[in-house]
Design a protein around this motif. Structure first.
Motif, PDB file in Angstrom:
ATOM      1  N   UNK A 213       3.915  22.086-177.261  1.00  0.00           N
ATOM      2  CA  UNK A 213       3.240  22.074-175.905  1.00  0.00           C
ATOM      3  C   UNK A 213       4.887  22.327-175.145  1.00  0.00           C
ATOM      4  N   UNK A 214       4.600  23.360-173.491  1.00  0.00           N
ATOM      5  CA  UNK A 214       5.586  23.459-173.046  1.00  0.00           C
ATOM      6  C   UNK A 214       4.802  23.193-171.495  1.00  0.00           C
ATOM      7  N   UNK A 215       5.731  21.533-171.057  1.00  0.00           N
ATOM      8  CA  UNK A 215       4.841  21.424-169.826  1.00  0.00           C
ATOM      9  C   UNK A 215       5.623  22.040-168.715  1.00  0.00           C
ATOM     10  N   UNK A 216       4.933  22.452-167.848  1.00  0.00           N
ATOM     11  CA  UNK A 216       5.697  22.570-166.177  1.00  0.00           C
ATOM     12  C   UNK A 216       4.505  22.639-165.214  1.00  0.00           C
ATOM     13  N   UNK A 217       5.143  22.272-164.031  1.00  0.00           N
ATOM     14  CA  UNK A 217       4.591  21.602-162.735  1.00  0.00           C
ATOM     15  C   UNK A 217       3.690  22.842-161.542  1.00  0.00           C
ATOM     16  N   UNK A 218       2.562  22.549-161.639  1.00  0.00           N
ATOM     17  CA  UNK A 218       2.417  23.055-160.367  1.00  0.00           C
ATOM     18  C   UNK A 218       2.882  22.795-158.984  1.00  0.00           C
ATOM     19  N   UNK A 219       2.828  23.529-157.831  1.00  0.00           N
ATOM     20  CA  UNK A 219       3.270  22.840-156.323  1.00  0.00           C
ATOM     21  C   UNK A 219       2.298  22.334-155.823  1.00  0.00           C
ATOM     22  N   UNK A 220       1.080  22.343-156.538  1.00  0.00           N
ATOM     23  CA  UNK A 220       0.517  21.019-155.863  1.00  0.00           C
ATOM     24  C   UNK A 220       1.505  19.358-156.016  1.00  0.00           C
ATOM     25  N   UNK A 221       1.902  19.472-157.701  1.00  0.00           N
ATOM     26  CA  UNK A 221       2.722  17.937-158.226  1.00  0.00           C
ATOM     27  C   UNK A 221       4.190  18.053-156.921  1.00  0.00           C
ATOM     28  N   UNK A 222       4.462  19.428-156.528  1.00  0.00           N
ATOM     29  CA  UNK A 222       5.675  18.564-155.429  1.00  0.00           C
ATOM     30  C   UNK A 222       4.996  18.360-154.834  1.00  0.00           C
ATOM     31  N   UNK A 223       4.439  19.018-153.523  1.00  0.00           N
ATOM     32  CA  UNK A 223       3.424  18.322-152.330  1.00  0.00           C
ATOM     33  C   UNK A 223       3.079  17.021-152.604  1.00  0.00           C
ATOM     34  N   UNK A 224       2.092  16.626-153.459  1.00  0.00           N
ATOM     35  CA  UNK A 224       2.197  15.033-154.024  1.00  0.00           C
ATOM     36  C   UNK A 224       3.101  14.002-153.788  1.00  0.00           C
ATOM     37  N   UNK A 225       3.810  14.158-155.022  1.00  0.00           N
ATOM     38  CA  UNK A 225       5.235  13.611-154.359  1.00  0.00           C
ATOM     39  C   UNK A 225       5.761  13.224-153.472  1.00  0.00           C
ATOM     40  N   UNK A 273       9.254  10.834-141.566  1.00  0.00           N
ATOM     41  CA  UNK A 273       7.910  11.078-142.353  1.00  0.00           C
ATOM     42  C   UNK A 273       7.552  12.504-143.170  1.00  0.00           C
ATOM     43  N   UNK A 274       6.462  12.803-144.021  1.00  0.00           N
ATOM     44  CA  UNK A 274       6.414  13.664-145.439  1.00  0.00           C
ATOM     45  C   UNK A 274       6.766  15.214-144.244  1.00  0.00           C
ATOM     46  N   UNK A 275       7.087  15.461-145.879  1.00  0.00           N
ATOM     47  CA  UNK A 275       8.251  16.692-146.035  1.00  0.00           C
ATOM     48  C   UNK A 275       6.650  17.511-145.903  1.00  0.00           C
ATOM     49  N   UNK A 276       5.773  16.862-146.877  1.00  0.00           N
ATOM     50  CA  UNK A 276       4.603  18.005-146.966  1.00  0.00           C
ATOM     51  C   UNK A 276       3.633  18.036-146.218  1.00  0.00           C
ATOM     52  N   UNK A 277       2.871  19.422-145.949  1.00  0.00           N
ATOM     53  CA  UNK A 277       1.303  19.128-144.876  1.00  0.00           C
ATOM     54  C   UNK A 277       0.377  18.647-146.012  1.00  0.00           C
ATOM     55  N   UNK A 278      -0.353  17.990-145.926  1.00  0.00           N
ATOM     56  CA  UNK A 278      -1.876  18.068-146.496  1.00  0.00           C
ATOM     57  C   UNK A 278      -3.161  19.469-146.303  1.00  0.00           C
ATOM     58  N   UNK A 279      -3.926  18.993-147.422  1.00  0.00           N
ATOM     59  CA  UNK A 279      -4.420  20.980-147.172  1.00  0.00           C
ATOM     60  C   UNK A 279      -5.573  20.586-148.608  1.00  0.00           C
ATOM     61  N   UNK A 280      -6.354  21.044-148.285  1.00  0.00           N
ATOM     62  CA  UNK A 280      -7.533  21.391-149.443  1.00  0.00           C
ATOM     63  C   UNK A 280      -7.374  22.488-149.912  1.00  0.00           C
ATOM     64  N   UNK A 281      -7.725  22.109-152.181  1.00  0.00           N
ATOM     65  CA  UNK A 281      -6.469  22.585-152.683  1.00  0.00           C
ATOM     66  C   UNK A 281      -7.031  24.391-152.057  1.00  0.00           C
ATOM     67  N   UNK A 282      -8.517  24.535-152.471  1.00  0.00           N
ATOM     68  CA  UNK A 282      -9.026  25.840-152.472  1.00  0.00           C
ATOM     69  C   UNK A 282      -8.262  26.711-151.326  1.00  0.00           C
ATOM     70  N   UNK A 283      -7.776  26.435-150.023  1.00  0.00           N
ATOM     71  CA  UNK A 283      -7.551  27.061-148.908  1.00  0.00           C
ATOM     72  C   UNK A 283      -6.212  27.247-149.336  1.00  0.00           C
ATOM     73  N   UNK A 284      -5.095  26.850-150.129  1.00  0.00           N
ATOM     74  CA  UNK A 284      -3.935  27.302-150.555  1.00  0.00           C
ATOM     75  C   UNK A 284      -4.063  27.983-152.112  1.00  0.00           C
ATOM     76  N   UNK A 285      -5.091  27.647-152.057  1.00  0.00           N
ATOM     77  CA  UNK A 285      -5.574  29.302-153.770  1.00  0.00           C
ATOM     78  C   UNK A 285      -5.674  30.532-152.683  1.00  0.00           C
ATOM     79  N   UNK A 286      -6.389  30.018-151.961  1.00  0.00           N
ATOM     80  CA  UNK A 286      -6.590  31.608-151.392  1.00  0.00           C
ATOM     81  C   UNK A 286      -5.164  32.384-150.314  1.00  0.00           C
ATOM     82  N   UNK A 287      -4.362  31.543-150.410  1.00  0.00           N
ATOM     83  CA  UNK A 287      -3.088  31.524-149.577  1.00  0.00           C
ATOM     84  C   UNK A 287      -2.163  32.537-151.056  1.00  0.00           C
TER      85      UNK A 287
END
Length: 317
Positions: A213-225, A273-287
């Protein structure tokens, strides 16, 4: 290719656990991808999934794909095509509510096996999220809790077949992109290759390995980390011979999950400070829907503007 990270999950229950965890950590920080063997999903189940997926393509999808190619004149293209992919796909949703039984194209055996496979993948995804928490120094369950939102995570499988292509230099199987969501678990063909990732400005093949099983990381894990882990550009190169099977299962945050850098990781980093924004996941998916095949950085910047709206009031579990 020899250096592509392959993690033997069987070692996590032995004295070699530290080495396996270090390999996962290095893969997350430097590759955004790794391959799992001895992951706990039975070989018999995977073989049945593969057999029924390939039979379903032959029976239901192949003729449709040929008709699409003929209608669009893709057999005889002379210049590069940048607005479509050489793939035949359908999507199955598992969580929060399954739609597998609603897909009238699937026969009963295939439905049943895909539900079973999804249950195994869901367990594996949640186990992996806890391993990532351990490596990141986050409390166990942190990532799963963030992903949960108020209704639980989104989880679904994109079933793809990449038929032989007469002009793979002009049409990609799947154009380069990063994945929008959380953690992606891929069961890919072990005979027909094509998946590549971008590392140090070079396209590197993700080696096809039987029953991995190949694993890859999505944009949300980049933001959270807070950028400690990165989502990575990847693509599928069409092949002139053989049809490549790909089942990519996306374990993503719930629609209303609030995504932001984990406070513990912001404190530990050198940035003030944090590099990444705070947002609601569904808003990101729409973009993301309109910008999938573009660089991710402008998406993060765009979400900073959206995140000036208060997202703290949204209930999370």
């Amino acid at each position: 290719m020899a250096n592509f990270p392959v993690v033997d999950m069987g070692k996590l229950n032995t004295e070699e656990r530290g080495t396996a965890m270090e390999m996962i950590k290095d893969a997350c920080e430097n590759w955004g991808f790794f391959e799992l063997v001895n992951h706990g999903i039975s070989i018999e189940l995977m073989d049945t999934v593969e057999k029924l997926t390939k039979e379903h393509y032959k029976k239901t999808m192949e003729q449709r794909f040929k008709e699409m190619v003929a209608n669009k004149g893709l057999e005889s293209v002379q210049s590069e095509i940048n607005d479509l992919d050489w793939e035949s796909t359908f999507f199955l949703r598992h969580l929060p509510v399954s739609n597998v039984s609603e897909n009238t194209d699937l026969d009963q055996d295939y439905r049943k096996i895909m539900k079973q496979f999804a249950e195994e993948l869901e367990k594996l995804a949640e186990h992996l999220l806890d391993l990532l928490c351990e490596n990141l120094g986050l409390e166990k369950g942190y990532l799963k809790k963030v992903f949960y939102g108020s209704k639980g995570p989104n989880f679904g499988t994109k079933v793809s077949n990449y038929p032989p292509c007469p002009t793979p230099d002009l049409i990609k199987g799947l154009r380069a992109h990063t994945d929008a969501g959380g953690i992606i678990l891929l069961f890919q063909d072990d005979k027909v290759s094509g998946l590549q990732l971008l590392k140090d400005d070079q396209w590197i093949d993700v080696p096809p390995m039987r029953h991995s099983i190949v694993i890859n990381l999505g944009d949300q894990l980049e933001v959270i980390t807070n950028g400690k882990y990165k989502s990575v550009m990847h693509r599928v190169i069409a092949q002139t011979d053989g049809t490549r099977m790909s089942l990519a299962s996306f374990y993503n945050p719930g629609d209303d999950a609030v995504i932001s850098p984990a406070p513990a990781l912001v404190k530990e980093s050198d940035e003030t400070s944090q590099v990444y924004p705070k947002f609601v996941f569904n808003d990101y998916m729409k973009l993301y829907a309109g910008l999938k095949f573009q660089a991710k950085e402008p998406r993060f910047e765009a979400m900073k503007a959206v995140s000036s709206v208060d997202v703290g009031a949204i209930a999370t579990v």
